[in-house]
Design a protein around this motif. Structure first.
Motif, mmCIF file in Angstrom:
data_model
loop_
_atom_site.group_PDB
_atom_site.id
_atom_site.type_symbol
_atom_site.label_atom_id
_atom_site.label_comp_id
_atom_site.label_asym_id
_atom_site.label_seq_id
_atom_site.Cartn_x
_atom_site.Cartn_y
_atom_site.Cartn_z
ATOM 1 N N GLY A 1 0.837 -1.191 0.000
ATOM 2 C CA GLY A 1 0.000 0.000 0.000
ATOM 3 C C GLY A 1 0.869 1.237 0.000
ATOM 4 O O GLY A 1 1.705 1.444 -0.874
ATOM 5 N N SER A 2 0.669 2.080 0.996
ATOM 6 C CA SER A 2 1.475 3.293 1.126
ATOM 7 C C SER A 2 2.546 3.159 2.199
ATOM 8 O O SER A 2 3.108 4.155 2.646
ATOM 9 N N THR A 3 2.841 1.914 2.613
ATOM 10 C CA THR A 3 3.860 1.652 3.631
ATOM 11 C C THR A 3 5.107 1.084 2.968
ATOM 12 O O THR A 3 5.027 0.107 2.213
ATOM 13 N N ALA A 4 6.250 1.690 3.253
ATOM 14 C CA ALA A 4 7.511 1.262 2.649
ATOM 15 C C ALA A 4 8.440 0.711 3.722
ATOM 16 O O ALA A 4 8.563 1.286 4.817
ATOM 17 N N ALA A 5 9.094 -0.420 3.409
ATOM 18 C CA ALA A 5 10.119 -0.982 4.288
ATOM 19 C C ALA A 5 11.486 -0.445 3.861
ATOM 20 O O ALA A 5 11.597 0.363 2.937
ATOM 21 N N LYS A 6 12.534 -0.908 4.535
ATOM 22 C CA LYS A 6 13.893 -0.469 4.227
ATOM 23 C C LYS A 6 14.803 -1.675 4.058
ATOM 24 O O LYS A 6 14.617 -2.712 4.696
ATOM 25 N N LEU A 7 15.802 -1.506 3.195
ATOM 26 C CA LEU A 7 16.873 -2.487 3.056
ATOM 27 C C LEU A 7 18.167 -1.880 3.573
ATOM 28 O O LEU A 7 18.391 -0.672 3.452
ATOM 29 N N PRO B 1 8.765 -0.690 9.228
ATOM 30 C CA PRO B 1 8.689 0.404 10.200
ATOM 31 C C PRO B 1 8.295 -0.101 11.587
ATOM 32 O O PRO B 1 7.306 -0.814 11.746
ATOM 33 N N GLY B 2 9.115 0.248 12.583
ATOM 34 C CA GLY B 2 8.838 -0.145 13.957
ATOM 35 C C GLY B 2 9.219 -1.563 14.311
ATOM 36 O O GLY B 2 8.913 -2.021 15.416
ATOM 37 N N ALA B 3 9.870 -2.290 13.402
ATOM 38 C CA ALA B 3 10.247 -3.682 13.665
ATOM 39 C C ALA B 3 11.757 -3.844 13.567
ATOM 40 O O ALA B 3 12.469 -2.964 13.091
ATOM 41 N N ARG B 4 12.245 -5.000 14.020
ATOM 42 C CA ARG B 4 13.672 -5.308 13.951
ATOM 43 C C ARG B 4 14.067 -5.699 12.538
ATOM 44 O O ARG B 4 13.270 -6.229 11.777
ATOM 45 N N ALA B 5 15.315 -5.424 12.225
ATOM 46 C CA ALA B 5 15.837 -5.816 10.913
ATOM 47 C C ALA B 5 16.100 -7.317 10.889
ATOM 48 O O ALA B 5 16.657 -7.880 11.836
ATOM 49 N N ASN B 6 15.690 -7.977 9.819
ATOM 50 C CA ASN B 6 15.898 -9.410 9.642
ATOM 51 C C ASN B 6 16.751 -9.662 8.407
ATOM 52 O O ASN B 6 16.581 -8.998 7.378
ATOM 53 N N ALA B 7 17.672 -10.622 8.527
ATOM 54 C CA ALA B 7 18.527 -10.964 7.393
ATOM 55 C C ALA B 7 17.720 -11.714 6.346
ATOM 56 O O ALA B 7 16.911 -12.592 6.662
#
Length: 657
Positions: free
Chosen positions: A235-241, A262-268
């Motif tokens: 949708g209008s929500t973007a994650a990060k790499l 957003p708001g979560a831990r980074a996972n490999a």
């Protein structure tokens, strides 16, 4: 009024058609723009007693020409091509590090070994000894230089990975915003063509970095997923790499790609699921190709240094002292694991080294298997003692602290060897060119025995002791008796070996078969004889420092001859020491050629699919020019119709007046 309305509708419709064609022409070079065309429909006729009278034409919509299938296929093919191109480019840079020629590492190694020939010819010549040490120092320097260039290549790759991750994050933010605008525009009842084009172009741009899958939603947005199921855009929500140190093997200097909502831990992310894109291509290059290059270079440095060190320790210097190591080398490598297990790796036989990293995979606390990562070959072990007592590819794994079931431990035995190698011997008198033993034929010999060669070989390792090959010094015969070889003419021809240090002499071996030219090995040294002995003929091998030999050891070059002979030692996958660098060049060259072929193939496939997509979505200037003429003529005709309607209306008003 009916005729005027029909003309007005026609004017408006053809004006929109002209504007649409002009927009296509204006955006012919705009990335991502899809060809558009006007869809016209007839305005429903008005019923009269004379029948239905036409009301003219209206614009139904602006059609965007595109194929969903070809668009996805083209983006996926371009992603694969981007990965192959990134890997091929970096492999070509890696190949330059493993270059040949007079300035290459192979030439330095061969020059250093060949320099021993001058010492063999003139053992007391200080200049010849100095040349050997200079060549050895140059060899170490070129190995360090090659390792530094590998470090620079790795740093460059990681900088590109970081910038690529930043670019992806910017693109997914744009896509999330475009998704929001499209969802809002969907309520207008007409497709937002330019926004749809913009979103498709963003998706193609993202696929240049990392391959994605797309899933449309009912609200008009498109979900974008990486590594199979991770929502990069929803949708209008973007994650990060992001790029960071791998969590699986802390301290191993490995890196990975991480995904963060957003708001979560980074996972490999699982590298095996990433597919195409320059980021996965670069990650595979570093994990596989660059690692192989480091292992080839490190194995060359470690194996070459160990065999030269071992032979140097067996000799005697110009002052009669035992030789010391020519090179500083790593002796123990720690294992890397995120679990409680602790283990180290040591080296036992450089002739068996394989250019690979290794993993211990635990099934219980003290059992499991050792996996050679270059080809997946595994060696099981049932206990820590069994693991330590069974060298694998010339490596010994010592489990200090038990692991846990499922734990994995990484070993990189050759990663730092080339970068750490240093020449240690700088004084020419400290080059151990002489044998620690001397040989003399019996004065009463009546046969035709002649001495072909004498050299120290080193003793085998005692049980439970792990040392590099040639690490144990030869058991030099004691003063003054030495070791006596006494021959029996036979047939068959045999010899006895007697230790004359004791009274009576101790028999070390009896009735050993003698063959002219064949080596005779005793207590860490080897002698070769030719000719036929008579019964009672003898040969005494004594300590080279025995007073009865005087300073003869200073003119002896037996150990220098042994060092020179290492050129032909099979050390690198059946390749000799002198050919080791050529073997490494061939391996890297094969990888580079294969990667370039893959890049060329994927580029051809991507170009073909892009042509098919462009045939539908691309703007054809000739076609658009023809449309301009068509719509211009229709517009002029509609204008004439309005003019006629106006004239009729004016005439009617005049007549009525």
């Amino acid at each position: 009024m009916g005729l005027l309305n029909v003309g007005a509708h026609a004017l408006l419709a053809n004006q929109v058609a002209l504007q649409t064609a002009g927009n296509d022409i204006a955006n012919v070079n705009t990335p991502g723009h899809s060809r558009q065309s006007v869809v016209l429909q007839t305005v429903p006729g008005r019923f009269t007693s004379l029948g239905y009278i036409g009301q003219g034409v209206a614009v139904q919509t602006i059609l965007r020409h595109q194929s969903e299938l070809l668009t996805r296929q083209s983006a996926a093919a371009a992603s694969v091509q981007s990965a192959d191109a990134a890997r091929a480019q970096r492999l070509s840079q890696l190949q330059e590090i493993f270059s040949g020629g007079t300035n290459g590492l192979g030439a330095a190694i061969n020059d250093a070994l060949n320099a021993f020939a001058d010492v063999v010819s003139a053992p007391t010549d200080i200049s010849a000894r100095t040349l050997v040490l200079t060549r050895l120092d140059e060899t170490a320097a070129r190995m360090r230089s090659a390792a530094l260039r590998l470090d620079d290549l790795q740093d460059d790759v990681r900088q590109q990975l970081q910038s690529s991750a930043t670019a992806v994050n910017a693109l997914v933010t744009q896509m999330a915003d475009v998704n929001r605008q499209i969802a809002l525009a969907k309520g207008n009842g007409q497709p937002p063509n330019d926004l749809l084009d913009q979103r498709e172009q963003i998706i193609r741009d993202i696929n240049q970095y990392v391959q994605t899958t797309q899933l449309p939603a009912d609200d008009g947005t498109v979900g974008l997923f990486v590594a199979g199921s991770q929502p990069l855009v929803l949708g209008s929500t973007a994650a990060k790499l992001s790029i960071g140190p791998a969590t699986e093997f802390p301290g191993s200097d490995r890196i990975g790609l991480f995904f963060e909502l957003p708001g979560a831990r980074a996972n490999a992310l699982d590298a095996q699921l990433l597919g195409g894109g320059s980021i996965p291509g670069l990650l595979r290059f570093e994990a596989n190709d660059l690692s192989t290059g480091r292992n080839l270079l490190g194995r060359m440095a470690l194996a070459t240094g160990q065999v030269l060190n071992g032979q140097q320790r067996l000799g005697r210097t110009l002052d009669g002292a035992p030789g010391s190591d020519l090179f500083a080398l790593p002796t123990e490598i720690p294992g890397r694991s995120a679990g409680p297990g602790v283990a180290t790796l040591s080296f036992s036989d450089p002739t068996r080294f394989a250019a690979s990293d290794y993993e211990i995979r635990f099934t219980t606390a003290t059992s499991g298997q050792v996996v050679r990562l270059s080809d997946g070959q595994s060696t099981p072990f049932a206990s820590a003692a069994q693991l330590a007592g069974r060298p694998i590819d010339g490596l010994v794994f010592n489990l200090r602290t038990p692991g846990v079931p499922g734990e994995r431990m990484l070993f990189q035995p050759f990663r730092t060897a080339a970068g750490e190698i240093q020449a240690l011997v700088h004084a020419p008198r400290d080059l151990a060119a002489a044998n620690p033993v001397n040989a003399a034929m019996g004065t009463a010999n009546g046969g035709t025995l002649q001495l072909l060669g004498l050299r120290a070989t080193g003793l085998p390792n005692p049980p439970g002791l792990v040392l590099p090959a040639r690490a144990n010094p030869a058991a030099t015969p004691p003063v003054p008796g030495g070791v006596l070889l006494r021959f029996n003419a036979g047939p068959p021809t045999t010899y006895d070996v007697l230790d004359q240090a004791t009274v009576p002499a101790t028999a070390l071996a009896a009735a050993q078969p003698y063959l002219s030219g064949a080596p005779i090995s005793v207590q860490g040294w080897e002698i070769r004889l030719q000719g036929t002995p008579h019964t009672g003929d003898t040969l005494v091998v004594g300590n080279a420092l025995d007073a009865q030999y005087g300073d003869a050891f200073t003119r002896d070059a037996g150990n220098a001859q042994a060092l020179l002979a290492l050129r032909d030692l099979k050390l690198f996958d059946e390749a000799t020491l002198s050919d080791g660098h050529a073997s490494a060049i061939a391996q890297i060259g094969t990888r580079t050629q294969s990667a370039q072929l893959a890049a060329d193939l994927s580029a051809g496939i991507a170009a073909s699919l892009e042509r098919e997509r462009s045939a539908i979505s691309g703007v054809n200037l000739d076609e658009e020019a023809a449309k301009l003429i068509q719509y211009q003529q229709a517009y002029q005709a509609a204008a004439k119709m309005v003019q006629i309607a106006q004239n009729i209306f004016d005439t009617l008003l005049q007549d009525m007046g």
